[in-house]
Design an enzyme around this catalytic site. Sequence first.
Site, PDB file in Angstrom:
ATOM      1  N   GLU A  45       0.852  -1.189   0.000  1.00 53.93           N
ATOM      2  CA  GLU A  45       0.000   0.000   0.000  1.00 53.93           C
ATOM      3  C   GLU A  45       0.889   1.239   0.000  1.00 53.93           C
ATOM      4  O   GLU A  45       1.656   1.442   0.943  1.00 53.93           O
ATOM      5  CB  GLU A  45      -0.911   0.006   1.223  1.00 53.93           C
ATOM      6  N   ARG A  49       0.460  10.358   0.837  1.00 57.13           N
ATOM      7  CA  ARG A  49       0.890  11.339   1.840  1.00 57.13           C
ATOM      8  C   ARG A  49       2.073  12.162   1.352  1.00 57.13           C
ATOM      9  O   ARG A  49       2.589  13.002   2.090  1.00 57.13           O
ATOM     10  CB  ARG A  49       1.261  10.638   3.148  1.00 57.13           C
ATOM     11  N   THR A  73      -4.607   6.074   2.184  1.00 56.99           N
ATOM     12  CA  THR A  73      -4.940   7.432   2.629  1.00 56.99           C
ATOM     13  C   THR A  73      -5.761   8.167   1.572  1.00 56.99           C
ATOM     14  O   THR A  73      -5.530   9.341   1.280  1.00 56.99           O
ATOM     15  CB  THR A  73      -3.676   8.240   3.014  1.00 56.99           C
ATOM     16  N   LYS A 133     -10.831  -1.872   7.058  1.00 51.39           N
ATOM     17  CA  LYS A 133      -9.619  -1.463   7.753  1.00 51.39           C
ATOM     18  C   LYS A 133     -10.015  -0.996   9.154  1.00 51.39           C
ATOM     19  O   LYS A 133     -10.998  -0.273   9.310  1.00 51.39           O
ATOM     20  CB  LYS A 133      -8.954  -0.323   6.981  1.00 51.39           C
TER      21      LYS A 133
END
Length: 212
Positions: A45, A49, A73, A133
């Site tokens: 993943e 960011r 994210t 998640k």
Amino acid sequence: MSAKTEKLLSLLDGQPVIPVLKIERAADAVPLARALARGGLKVIEITLRTKEALEAIRRAGAEVEEAVVGAGTILNAKQFDEAASAGSRFIVSPGLTREVLSAAGGSEVPLLPGAITPGEIMTAAEAGLDFLKFFPAEQAGGAAFLKSLASPFAGIRFCPTGGVSLNNAGDYLSLPNVICVGGSWVAPDDLVKAGRWDEIEVLARAASRIGR
């Protein structure tokens, strides 16, 4: 189990740990993905960011054939679409909103959304999502909290992320409602910056054996 959950689980192929990566330099994406794959962690993943995240996803997905590259994210539909266009095989979001749900509904790319509270889990279930998640895992109550969710939410499974490490990953993976965990410890920033790929491969190999 939904079709998209089945697709996501098939991508994971039993991998116990998903490396959660923050890549500052796109040039690091390919050697990093290769090192992780050599260590047994093919599914990765790359979080959105950093400014280079989308390019890192493109490069790793295009140049590392054995890697299964996802994006993390993801906070809105624009990011979802950008990540999917960059070649992400799956999308991870820290939470669940109508906007992100709508974007996922119109895409073949499976979504792994975050949910912590019973209400959030019920909202996800109503949307047909049964693989979630759990973030931030340690701060939200850890393995003990997740264990308490197993009975009322028997059909829901989780990927706890946040505060998960080599020391406690086994506690999570021993739970019947946990499929895998997400963690950044397999690719520490200092090792990535220094290009110490062999050391990252060693960390990945240790992570790939947790719970086995």
